[in-house]
Each structure stands twice: as C-alpha cells, then as structure tokens.
Design a protein around this motif. Structure first.
Motif, PDB file in Angstrom:
ATOM      1  N   THR A   3       0.835  -1.202   0.000  1.00 42.63           N
ATOM      2  CA  THR A   3       0.000   0.000   0.000  1.00 42.63           C
ATOM      3  C   THR A   3       0.870   1.253   0.000  1.00 42.63           C
ATOM      4  N   GLN A   4       1.963   1.231   0.757  1.00 38.80           N
ATOM      5  CA  GLN A   4       2.868   2.383   0.816  1.00 38.80           C
ATOM      6  C   GLN A   4       3.495   2.641  -0.554  1.00 38.80           C
ATOM      7  N   GLU A   5       3.912   1.582  -1.232  1.00 37.55           N
ATOM      8  CA  GLU A   5       4.512   1.739  -2.568  1.00 37.55           C
ATOM      9  C   GLU A   5       3.485   2.260  -3.570  1.00 37.55           C
ATOM     10  N   GLU A   6       2.263   1.730  -3.495  1.00 37.75           N
ATOM     11  CA  GLU A   6       1.196   2.216  -4.376  1.00 37.75           C
ATOM     12  C   GLU A   6       0.926   3.696  -4.109  1.00 37.75           C
ATOM     13  N   PHE A   7       0.938   4.060  -2.831  1.00 38.27           N
ATOM     14  CA  PHE A   7       0.707   5.450  -2.441  1.00 38.27           C
ATOM     15  C   PHE A   7       1.793   6.361  -3.005  1.00 38.27           C
ATOM     16  N   GLU A   8       3.031   5.959  -2.871  1.00 38.07           N
ATOM     17  CA  GLU A   8       4.143   6.773  -3.370  1.00 38.07           C
ATOM     18  C   GLU A   8       4.078   6.913  -4.894  1.00 38.07           C
ATOM     19  N   THR A   9       3.716   5.844  -5.581  1.00 39.21           N
ATOM     20  CA  THR A   9       3.560   5.895  -7.034  1.00 39.21           C
ATOM     21  C   THR A   9       2.412   6.833  -7.409  1.00 39.21           C
ATOM     22  N   ALA A  10       1.310   6.731  -6.683  1.00 40.44           N
ATOM     23  CA  ALA A  10       0.161   7.603  -6.954  1.00 40.44           C
ATOM     24  C   ALA A  10       0.516   9.067  -6.709  1.00 40.44           C
ATOM     25  N   ALA A  11       1.314   9.337  -5.679  1.00 42.03           N
ATOM     26  CA  ALA A  11       1.725  10.720  -5.391  1.00 42.03           C
ATOM     27  C   ALA A  11       2.536  11.284  -6.553  1.00 42.03           C
TER      28      ALA A  11
END
Length: 84
Positions: A3-11
C-alpha cells in the motif's frame, strides 16, 4: 506492491495529471495525502483571512479518525480515477 509503494507511485502520478482537477478534488487529494502521511490533523484551525489554509485544514480535519492505510488506499483510487 505494498500500500505504501502504491501510495508513493500515486503521489508521483498526481503531479502529472492530464488536466487540473477542480478545487474540490484538489482539496480531497490534499486531505487524503496529509492523512495518509501524518495521520489526524492537530493544532488549531488557521485564522485570519488565509482562506486557502483554512479550507485545506478543514478538508484534512474532516478525515480525522481515518486510518493511514485507508487514506492511502483512497488516495490511490482517486488518483487512478483522475489519470483515467
């Protein structure tokens, strides 16, 4: 992908949106990002005539109680919708 990696990619993707979202959506993105990054809003609401800061604080404060993980997931989903 976590989830953290997905969040960083989305940012990163949010910085390259094909068109500028409405102010309402921008506030939602801001609030979800802050909630996912820092957790609940703390401190007093900004005062005076800084209406932008007040709106941002109110949007973030409105998410108090939402877990960081849930905020990350909602942020990822919103960015995905905006990117198309």
């Amino acid at each position: 992908m976590t989830t953290q990696e997905e969040f960083e990619t989305a940012a990163q993707r949010a910085q390259q949106l094909p068109s500028k979202p409405s102010n309402t959506v921008l506030l939602q993105l801001y609030a979800l990002f802050k909630q996912a990054s820092e957790g609940d809003a703390t401190g007093p609401q900004p005062g005076g005539f800084d209406f932008k800061a007040i709106a941002k604080y109110n949007a973030w404060h409105g998410l108090n109680g939402l877990s960081k993980d849930a905020a990350r997931q909602q942020y990822v989903e919103l960015v995905s919708e905006l990117v198309g």
